[in-house]
Design a protein around this motif. Structure first.
Motif, PDB file in Angstrom:
ATOM      1  N   GLY A 165       0.698  -1.363  -0.251  1.00 10.30           N
ATOM      2  CA  GLY A 165       0.257  -0.230  -0.204  1.00 10.30           C
ATOM      3  C   GLY A 165       0.953   1.033  -0.223  1.00 10.30           C
ATOM      4  N   ILE A 166       0.338   2.407   0.086  1.00 16.72           N
ATOM      5  CA  ILE A 166       0.696   3.606   0.605  1.00 16.72           C
ATOM      6  C   ILE A 166       1.883   4.247   1.258  1.00 16.72           C
ATOM      7  CG2 ILE A 166       0.644   6.313   0.132  1.00 16.72           C
ATOM      8  CD1 ILE A 166      -1.748   5.253  -1.814  1.00 16.72           C
ATOM      9  N   PRO A 167       3.358   4.282   1.416  1.00 10.60           N
ATOM     10  CA  PRO A 167       3.382   4.480   2.496  1.00 10.60           C
ATOM     11  C   PRO A 167       3.279   5.484   3.408  1.00 10.60           C
ATOM     12  CG  PRO A 167       5.433   5.174   0.813  1.00 10.60           C
ATOM     13  CD  PRO A 167       3.768   4.279  -0.139  1.00 10.60           C
ATOM     14  N   GLU A 168       3.219   5.962   4.400  1.00  6.82           N
ATOM     15  CA  GLU A 168       3.396   7.266   5.161  1.00  6.82           C
ATOM     16  C   GLU A 168       4.040   8.216   4.812  1.00  6.82           C
ATOM     17  OE1 GLU A 168       1.252   7.331   8.339  1.00  6.82           O
ATOM     18  OE2 GLU A 168       0.136   5.642   8.673  1.00  6.82           O
ATOM     19  N   ARG A 169       5.376   8.361   4.918  1.00  4.32           N
ATOM     20  CA  ARG A 169       5.728   9.105   3.970  1.00  4.32           C
ATOM     21  C   ARG A 169       6.558   8.873   2.838  1.00  4.32           C
ATOM     22  NH1 ARG A 169       7.551  14.475   5.763  1.00  4.32           N
ATOM     23  NH2 ARG A 169       9.659  14.970   5.257  1.00  4.32           N
ATOM     24  N   PHE A 170       6.970  10.025   1.895  1.00  4.55           N
ATOM     25  CA  PHE A 170       7.506   9.679   0.834  1.00  4.55           C
ATOM     26  C   PHE A 170       8.655  10.996   0.087  1.00  4.55           C
ATOM     27  CE2 PHE A 170       8.341   9.269  -3.594  1.00  4.55           C
ATOM     28  CZ  PHE A 170       9.438   7.895  -3.358  1.00  4.55           C
ATOM     29  N   ASP A 171       9.779  10.719   0.197  1.00  6.07           N
ATOM     30  CA  ASP A 171      10.821  11.897  -0.853  1.00  6.07           C
ATOM     31  C   ASP A 171      11.495  11.267  -1.527  1.00  6.07           C
ATOM     32  OD1 ASP A 171      10.345  14.043   2.015  1.00  6.07           O
ATOM     33  OD2 ASP A 171      11.212  12.471   2.568  1.00  6.07           O
ATOM     34  N   GLY A 172      11.174  11.752  -3.123  1.00  7.66           N
ATOM     35  CA  GLY A 172      11.553  11.376  -4.238  1.00  7.66           C
ATOM     36  C   GLY A 172      10.598  11.585  -5.386  1.00  7.66           C
ATOM     37  N   VAL A 173      10.572  10.330  -6.022  1.00  7.32           N
ATOM     38  CA  VAL A 173       9.792  11.079  -7.121  1.00  7.32           C
ATOM     39  C   VAL A 173       8.655   9.395  -7.372  1.00  7.32           C
ATOM     40  CG1 VAL A 173      10.320  10.080  -9.762  1.00  7.32           C
ATOM     41  CG2 VAL A 173      11.780  11.131  -8.949  1.00  7.32           C
ATOM     42  N   ILE A 174       7.488  10.161  -7.973  1.00  7.12           N
ATOM     43  CA  ILE A 174       6.024   8.810  -8.027  1.00  7.12           C
ATOM     44  C   ILE A 174       6.251   8.099  -9.254  1.00  7.12           C
ATOM     45  CG2 ILE A 174       4.089   8.151  -7.474  1.00  7.12           C
ATOM     46  CD1 ILE A 174       4.790   9.709  -5.032  1.00  7.12           C
ATOM     47  N   LEU A 175       6.280   7.006 -10.445  1.00  7.75           N
ATOM     48  CA  LEU A 175       5.976   7.025 -11.115  1.00  7.75           C
ATOM     49  C   LEU A 175       4.445   6.057 -11.471  1.00  7.75           C
ATOM     50  CD1 LEU A 175       8.831   5.853 -12.637  1.00  7.75           C
ATOM     51  CD2 LEU A 175       8.200   7.808 -12.652  1.00  7.75           C
ATOM     52  N   GLY A 176       3.565   6.908 -12.013  1.00  3.68           N
ATOM     53  CA  GLY A 176       2.289   5.888 -12.848  1.00  3.68           C
ATOM     54  C   GLY A 176       1.970   6.119 -14.037  1.00  3.68           C
ATOM     55  N   ASN A 177       2.692   4.141 -14.880  1.00 10.15           N
ATOM     56  CA  ASN A 177       2.720   5.007 -16.282  1.00 10.15           C
ATOM     57  C   ASN A 177       1.197   3.936 -16.204  1.00 10.15           C
ATOM     58  OD1 ASN A 177       3.031   5.149 -19.068  1.00 10.15           O
ATOM     59  ND2 ASN A 177       3.101   2.988 -19.401  1.00 10.15           N
ATOM     60  N   GLU A 178       0.034   4.368 -16.804  1.00 10.05           N
ATOM     61  CA  GLU A 178      -0.815   3.597 -17.320  1.00 10.05           C
ATOM     62  C   GLU A 178      -2.024   3.044 -15.854  1.00 10.05           C
ATOM     63  OE1 GLU A 178      -2.212   1.956 -20.523  1.00 10.05           O
ATOM     64  OE2 GLU A 178      -0.224   2.565 -21.701  1.00 10.05           O
ATOM     65  N   VAL A 179      -2.061   3.897 -14.803  1.00  7.23           N
ATOM     66  CA  VAL A 179      -2.457   3.669 -14.045  1.00  7.23           C
ATOM     67  C   VAL A 179      -4.320   3.746 -13.166  1.00  7.23           C
ATOM     68  CG1 VAL A 179      -2.397   3.323 -11.123  1.00  7.23           C
ATOM     69  CG2 VAL A 179      -0.214   2.965 -12.694  1.00  7.23           C
ATOM     70  N   LEU A 180      -4.034   5.352 -13.808  1.00  8.34           N
ATOM     71  CA  LEU A 180      -5.738   5.523 -13.329  1.00  8.34           C
ATOM     72  C   LEU A 180      -6.754   5.211 -14.215  1.00  8.34           C
ATOM     73  CD1 LEU A 180      -4.043   9.159 -12.992  1.00  8.34           C
ATOM     74  CD2 LEU A 180      -4.918   7.798 -10.970  1.00  8.34           C
ATOM     75  N   ASP A 181      -6.177   4.759 -15.922  1.00  9.10           N
ATOM     76  CA  ASP A 181      -7.367   4.690 -16.224  1.00  9.10           C
ATOM     77  C   ASP A 181      -7.701   3.191 -16.101  1.00  9.10           C
ATOM     78  OD1 ASP A 181      -5.764   1.940 -18.142  1.00  9.10           O
ATOM     79  OD2 ASP A 181      -4.086   3.965 -17.738  1.00  9.10           O
ATOM     80  N   ALA A 182      -7.754   2.293 -15.533  1.00 12.40           N
ATOM     81  CA  ALA A 182      -7.847   0.822 -14.924  1.00 12.40           C
ATOM     82  C   ALA A 182      -8.108   1.029 -13.382  1.00 12.40           C
ATOM     83  CB  ALA A 182      -6.676   0.417 -14.210  1.00 12.40           C
ATOM     84  N   MET A 183      -9.061   2.102 -13.003  1.00  7.39           N
ATOM     85  CA  MET A 183      -9.308   2.129 -11.819  1.00  7.39           C
ATOM     86  C   MET A 183     -11.010   2.133 -12.106  1.00  7.39           C
ATOM     87  SD  MET A 183      -6.969   5.164  -9.482  1.00  7.39           S
ATOM     88  CE  MET A 183      -5.399   4.364  -9.330  1.00  7.39           C
ATOM     89  N   PRO A 184     -11.362   1.720 -10.735  1.00 11.70           N
ATOM     90  CA  PRO A 184     -13.278   1.395 -10.803  1.00 11.70           C
ATOM     91  C   PRO A 184     -13.714   3.169 -10.827  1.00 11.70           C
ATOM     92  CG  PRO A 184     -12.236  -0.196  -9.606  1.00 11.70           C
ATOM     93  CD  PRO A 184     -10.916   0.679  -9.931  1.00 11.70           C
ATOM     94  N   VAL A 185     -14.522   2.652 -11.811  1.00  9.04           N
ATOM     95  CA  VAL A 185     -16.134   4.099 -12.106  1.00  9.04           C
ATOM     96  C   VAL A 185     -17.379   3.808 -12.512  1.00  9.04           C
ATOM     97  CG1 VAL A 185     -14.116   5.310 -13.939  1.00  9.04           C
ATOM     98  CG2 VAL A 185     -15.714   3.719 -14.577  1.00  9.04           C
ATOM     99  N   HIS A 186     -17.507   5.063 -11.601  1.00  9.03           N
ATOM    100  CA  HIS A 186     -19.292   5.239 -11.742  1.00  9.03           C
ATOM    101  C   HIS A 186     -19.532   5.287 -13.214  1.00  9.03           C
ATOM    102  CE1 HIS A 186     -19.978   4.239  -7.128  1.00  9.03           C
ATOM    103  NE2 HIS A 186     -18.976   4.668  -7.570  1.00  9.03           N
ATOM    104  N   LEU A 187     -20.566   4.686 -13.637  1.00  8.72           N
ATOM    105  CA  LEU A 187     -21.321   6.005 -14.922  1.00  8.72           C
ATOM    106  C   LEU A 187     -22.787   5.950 -14.385  1.00  8.72           C
ATOM    107  CD1 LEU A 187     -20.873   1.828 -17.626  1.00  8.72           C
ATOM    108  CD2 LEU A 187     -19.096   4.114 -16.771  1.00  8.72           C
ATOM    109  N   VAL A 188     -22.754   7.304 -15.305  1.00  5.59           N
ATOM    110  CA  VAL A 188     -24.185   8.442 -15.078  1.00  5.59           C
ATOM    111  C   VAL A 188     -24.982   8.318 -16.482  1.00  5.59           C
ATOM    112  CG1 VAL A 188     -23.284   8.256 -12.682  1.00  5.59           C
ATOM    113  CG2 VAL A 188     -22.791  10.228 -14.519  1.00  5.59           C
ATOM    114  N   MET A 189     -25.924   8.842 -16.417  1.00  9.36           N
ATOM    115  CA  MET A 189     -27.028   8.780 -17.939  1.00  9.36           C
ATOM    116  C   MET A 189     -27.840  10.130 -17.161  1.00  9.36           C
ATOM    117  SD  MET A 189     -28.550   6.334 -19.916  1.00  9.36           S
ATOM    118  CE  MET A 189     -29.866   5.885 -18.703  1.00  9.36           C
ATOM    119  N   LYS A 190     -27.885  11.233 -18.379  1.00  9.07           N
ATOM    120  CA  LYS A 190     -28.815  12.259 -18.361  1.00  9.07           C
ATOM    121  C   LYS A 190     -30.284  11.496 -18.840  1.00  9.07           C
ATOM    122  CE  LYS A 190     -29.860  16.604 -18.437  1.00  9.07           C
ATOM    123  NZ  LYS A 190     -29.246  17.451 -19.184  1.00  9.07           N
ATOM    124  N   THR A 191     -31.125  11.442 -18.034  1.00  9.57           N
ATOM    125  CA  THR A 191     -32.501  11.423 -18.914  1.00  9.57           C
ATOM    126  C   THR A 191     -33.006  12.286 -18.772  1.00  9.57           C
ATOM    127  OG1 THR A 191     -33.207  10.844 -16.743  1.00  9.57           O
ATOM    128  CG2 THR A 191     -32.262   9.007 -17.602  1.00  9.57           C
TER     129      THR A 191
END
Length: 382
Positions: free
Chosen positions: A148-174
């Motif tokens: 998991g995410i550490p409590e503290r961090f100094d340096g560089v964080i990398l995330g390549n194509e990480v955000l797109d695979a996180m669950p999303v809610h779908l909503v629809m205008k009616t």
């Protein structure tokens, strides 16, 4: 759809996951939010796409990412990482490290420059990918794995194509306003079912979707609560320390994401190098993704205490990081070696390939990007 047939074992695993999700739907009165379906399809223990044992990346998997195309992608990122670490600490934290190739390429380039990385930590949810990473990185003793995410961090964080695979809610205008799309079982198959919009999603819709009331009936889009929560955690982590996070993914700023012409949302699935838009096809055997709302990501990090340092296209970022000069390390006269690398760099930079669709968001605290990149910042477009 005409897609490659899965093996008998893979099909059995998908059927087991479908039964598990259907049982969850029954326990919740006949329907669950799409975000819950997506989370189980991707991360259910032993059966989800990322928690199961099937290959995900490369020619035998379902899609190919930038690090798989060329080591120059990682080498270019290493130039920026070196500059940030010089202002903070010799540490790198990568989320979702894939096959481990990006980590290997970054560490190899930094070592060639004489830059010491004391610790390269990886947060990886997939057991299969973690095993591949451990094999690929066995020659780098500074690499460790976190749960998991550490409590503290100094340096560089990398995330390549990480955000797109996180669950999303779908909503629809009616015609009666906005509704959330749930997943139910109809005639033995998963199907969408409109449901009232809970207050938390209504608030997110109001803050995330510009002019939501002006969008036409039938308009479907995604709300990125999980990814916003992740960016909030990253922002808070950086606010407690010193450094920057570099997030690379495909997506748009909010005013482009929720354009009236993008009326069916951005949800996409990847199966054996075929892209399609049916998330109910063989759950557990395909990736399910949504494009990233980079405005929402930047605001989530900023609200948690981090600064928005830069936003730009992948092509602009890689050129500013020196990928052109890195390519010329290979003599163009040596066509057998040069042309494959040049072709890969073209795919990374071309507007018709990854260069413009993929964006780079940099958030952090008390650090600056190299001048060539800082001059290319387009954060005002968020």
């Amino acid at each position: 759809m005409s897609l490659p047939a899965p093996s008998a074992d893979a099909l059995a695993a998908s059927h087991a996951l479908q039964h598990r999700i259907a049982a969850d739907i029954a326990r919740h009165g006949g329907a669950i939010p799409f975000a819950s379906f997506m989370e189980q399809a991707l991360y259910a223990p032993d059966l989800g796409y990322y928690s199961g044992g099937a290959a995900k990346l490369g020619k035998d998997g379902d899609f190919t990412t930038a690090p798989e195309m060329s080591p120059l992608f990682g080498a270019a990122l290493a130039q920026v990482a070196a500059a940030i670490m010089a202002q903070s600490a010799p540490h790198i934290l990568e989320f979702g490290a894939g096959t481990g190739k990006l980590a290997r390429d970054v560490l190899t380039e930094l070592a060639a420059q004489g830059v010491t990385v004391e610790r390269y930590a990886i947060v990886e949810l997939s057991g299969e990918l973690r095993a591949r990473q451990q094999e690929a990185l066995r020659d780098f003793p500074q690499v460790t794995w976190l749960d998991g995410i550490p409590e503290r961090f100094d340096g560089v964080i990398l995330g390549n194509e990480v955000l797109d695979a996180m669950p999303v809610h779908l909503v629809m205008k009616t015609d009666d306003g906005w509704r959330e799309l749930h997943v139910t079982v109809a005639d033995g198959r998963f199907a969408y079912q409109p449901a009232p919009l809970p207050p938390v999603l209504a608030a997110q819709l109001a803050s995330q979707v510009p002019e939501a009331d002006q969008l036409p009936p039938g308009y479907v889009t995604e709300l990125h609560g999980t990814a916003c929560g992740f960016m909030g955690s990253v922002g808070a982590l950086l606010a407690r320390g010193k450094g920057a996070a570099i997030l690379l993914d495909y997506g748009f700023p909010g005013h482009e994401f929720y354009h009236p012409d993008r009326a069916t949302g951005t949800l996409m699935c990847h199966y054996r190098h075929h892209a399609h838009d049916d998330p109910f096809y063989l759950p557990g055997l395909q990736d399910i993704t949504a494009h990233v709302d980079f405005t929402a990501m930047a605001l989530a990090a900023q609200d948690a205490g981090a600064d928005v340092i830069a936003y730009m296209s992948q092509a602009t970022f890689l050129l500013g990081a020196g990928i052109g000069e890195l390519l010329l390390r290979t003599d163009p006269a040596d066509a057998m070696r040069y042309l494959p690398q040049a072709n890969a760099v073209h795919k990374l930079l071309s507007p018709a390939e990854m260069g413009e669709l993929f964006k780079v968001l940099v958030v952090g605290k008390d650090v600056e990007l190299p001048a060539a990149l800082a001059a290319s910042d387009r954060a005002h477009r968020l």
